[in-house]
Write an enzyme that holds these catalytic residues in place. Structure first.
Site, PDB file in Angstrom:
ATOM      1  N   LYS A  39       0.969  -1.184  -0.091  1.00  0.00           N
ATOM      2  CA  LYS A  39       0.216   0.194  -0.025  1.00  0.00           C
ATOM      3  C   LYS A  39       0.929   1.244   0.135  1.00  0.00           C
ATOM      4  O   LYS A  39       2.116   1.341   0.379  1.00  0.00           O
ATOM      5  CB  LYS A  39      -0.956   0.077   1.174  1.00  0.00           C
ATOM      6  N   ARG A 137     -10.563   0.070  14.666  1.00  0.00           N
ATOM      7  CA  ARG A 137     -10.731   0.912  13.864  1.00  0.00           C
ATOM      8  C   ARG A 137     -11.839   0.484  12.678  1.00  0.00           C
ATOM      9  O   ARG A 137     -12.618   1.378  12.413  1.00  0.00           O
ATOM     10  CB  ARG A 137      -9.254   0.800  12.912  1.00  0.00           C
ATOM     11  N   TYR A 276      17.083  30.031   5.840  1.00  0.00           N
ATOM     12  CA  TYR A 276      15.893  30.883   6.420  1.00  0.00           C
ATOM     13  C   TYR A 276      15.946  30.846   8.164  1.00  0.00           C
ATOM     14  O   TYR A 276      16.542  29.769   8.894  1.00  0.00           O
ATOM     15  CB  TYR A 276      14.493  30.102   6.289  1.00  0.00           C
ATOM     16  N   MET A 325      12.143  24.211   1.199  1.00  0.00           N
ATOM     17  CA  MET A 325      11.320  23.259   0.328  1.00  0.00           C
ATOM     18  C   MET A 325      12.146  22.306  -0.651  1.00  0.00           C
ATOM     19  O   MET A 325      11.686  21.234  -0.786  1.00  0.00           O
ATOM     20  CB  MET A 325      10.270  24.116  -0.352  1.00  0.00           C
TER      21      MET A 325
HETATM   22  C1  LIG Z   1      -0.436  -1.680   6.763  1.00  0.00           C
HETATM   23  C2  LIG Z   1      -1.051  -2.887   7.376  1.00  0.00           C
HETATM   24  C3  LIG Z   1      -0.182  -3.903   7.509  1.00  0.00           C
HETATM   25  C4  LIG Z   1       1.331  -3.868   7.319  1.00  0.00           C
HETATM   26  O1  LIG Z   1       1.717  -3.431   8.565  1.00  0.00           O
HETATM   27  P1  LIG Z   1       3.376  -3.330   8.979  1.00  0.00           P
HETATM   28  O2  LIG Z   1       3.479  -3.017  10.301  1.00  0.00           O
HETATM   29  O3  LIG Z   1       3.868  -2.378   7.745  1.00  0.00           O
HETATM   30  O4  LIG Z   1       4.096  -4.735   8.619  1.00  0.00           O
HETATM   31  C5  LIG Z   1      -0.904  -5.291   8.054  1.00  0.00           C
HETATM   32  N1  LIG Z   1      -2.120  -5.351   7.870  1.00  0.00           N
HETATM   33  C6  LIG Z   1      -2.771  -4.269   7.791  1.00  0.00           C
HETATM   34  C7  LIG Z   1      -4.386  -4.439   7.948  1.00  0.00           C
HETATM   35  C8  LIG Z   1      -2.252  -2.857   7.602  1.00  0.00           C
HETATM   36  O5  LIG Z   1      -3.210  -1.948   7.391  1.00  0.00           O
END
Ligand SMILES: *Cc1c(COP(=O)(O)O)cnc(C)c1O
Length: 397
Positions: A39, A137, A276, A325
């Site tokens: 992701k 969640r 800056y 930046m």
């Molecule tokens: C992001 C995520 C993972 C992976 O988590 P890591 O700590 O990066 O290994 C696994 N399961 C779910 C549901 C996640 O959202």
């Protein structure tokens, strides 16, 4: 320099390191299978490339947060199972079926939309249900799980392929954290038992993220969903200790390096205050190097206040002033051993010195996840493998 960009700032993605991490983690979790979590553009590493490399290295499948991320993989020609970790909005159900993604479901409207899309396309879809065991969640409430599982199993077009949950404190070292992880796993086992008594047996059961996979063997079940560890970072010192015990002598390799080049060097007197805010007087007459990378590229603005350093000529050198930046200034000291064109390593290794995402996270009060996913979209990602003479630019964005 990456093709199509004239700026010397690039993120190098070490595909061999990624493959080595997959191999090590597979060995640690066997006989459970490993799903590579890609992701957020593979935690900033470029998703289709990382996904393909992870599958080639033996990952059993991929996981993404969003339907759009799954579609990006398919459009790049990536095969293999792709689990979507959040329930697709009803409007996305059609795309899930069309692109052969494996959705997570946790609501009746989500289930109904998916069933309608599968029926329209006359395509069977395997789904994973997610149950909330304490993360609070997303996930179906435990007392609604059986009803939802039955609706899936009874559907003509949906199949109950998996049941999963998510651990909230698998990276913790406190006794209370370990206790809560055990409670979540016990609740999960209880939910599986209830489904089983009703004749429902999801074939794939999973709970572990990187921390669970490494530090809590009981959470490995049928597969583990590994993200951060694939990229060579660990969620906490407790998990690092657990890995050292599980795989003595082995280590994960950082996958991403952020590198640039010196584009200007100037000699300034003691007391001059570059950048800056004029925040820091040079302690001695010094050579100050300008490097074309800034907070829009993911160098945290807070890195200066946290004592941030970069590597030039194999040595650590402090920032000479505020991160801007597009550029940073670096205090290279009085020696004059730095020249325009010299390689600058912001994250990664140079001359035996290493700066990790975890180091930046510590200096800026965040976590390595945020550092990696914060590497800017305008930084080209360049895949490097054993043969560094043929880097190629990665597609997208
Ligand atoms: C992001 C995520 C993972 C992976 O988590 P890591 O700590 O990066 O290994 C696994 N399961 C779910 C549901 C996640 O959202």
């Amino acid at each position: 320099m990456a093709e199509g960009t004239t700026r010397p700032t690039v993120a190098l993605v070490d595909v061999d390191a990624l493959a080595a991490n997959v191999a090590l983690l597979r060995q640690v979790v066997a006989p459970a299978q490993l799903v590579a979590v890609v992701k957020a553009d593979a935690y900033g590493h470029r998703s289709p490339l990382v996904a393909a490399a992870a599958l080639e290295a033996g990952a059993a499948g991929l996981a993404v947060a969003l339907v759009e991320e799954g579609i990006e993989l398919r459009e790049a020609g990536v095969g293999g199972p792709v689990l979507v970790l959040t329930e697709p909005p009803p409007e996305a159900a059609e795309a899930v079926v069309e692109h052969d993604l494996t959705p997570t479901l946790y609501s009746e409207p989500g289930r109904a939309a998916l069933e309608a899309a599968a029926a329209r396309r006359r395509a069977p879809v395997g789904v994973h249900l997610k149950v909330d065991t304490g993360m609070h969640r997303v996930g179906v409430e435990p007392d609604r799980l059986l009803e939802l599982a039955r609706a899936v199993a009874d559907s003509e077009w949906l199949g109950l392929e998996g049941l999963w949950t998510h651990l909230a404190v698998a990276d913790g070292s406190a006794e209370e954290d370990r206790r809560f992880t055990a409670v979540q796993l016990a609740r999960f086992a209880e939910h599986l038992g209830i489904l089983q008594s009703a004749g429902l047996r999801p074939a794939v059961r999973h709970a572990a993220n990187s921390a669970g996979a490494i530090a809590h063997p009981a959470s490995r079940l049928d597969l583990v969903r590994v993200g951060i560890a694939l990229y060579g970072e660990l969620p906490s010192p407790a998990v690092a200790e657990a890995l050292a015990l599980a795989a003595p002598g082995a280590a994960l390799r950082p996958v991403l390096s952020l590198v640039s080049k010196v584009v200007a060097v100037r000699h300034l007197g003691a007391g001059e205050r570059p950048s800056y805010g004029r925040l820091r007087p040079l302690p001695t007459p010094s050579w100050v190097a300008t490097v074309p990378v800034g907070y829009a590229d993911g160098v945290p603005h807070r890195l200066f206040g946290g004592g941030g350093e970069v590597l030039i000529g194999g040595r650590r050198r402090p920032l000479a002033g505020a991160v801007t930046m597009d550029q940073i200034v670096v205090d290279c000291g009085p020696e004059g051993d730095v020249a325009v064109g010299d390689e600058v390593v912001l994250l990664g290794e140079q001359g035996g010195e290493r700066i990790s995402a975890q180091e930046w996270a510590q200096r800026t009060g965040t976590i390595a996840y945020e550092i990696l996913t914060g590497i800017g979209a305008r930084v080209p990602r360049v895949a490097v493998a054993r043969d560094r003479s043929h880097p190629h630019r990665l597609g997208g964005r």
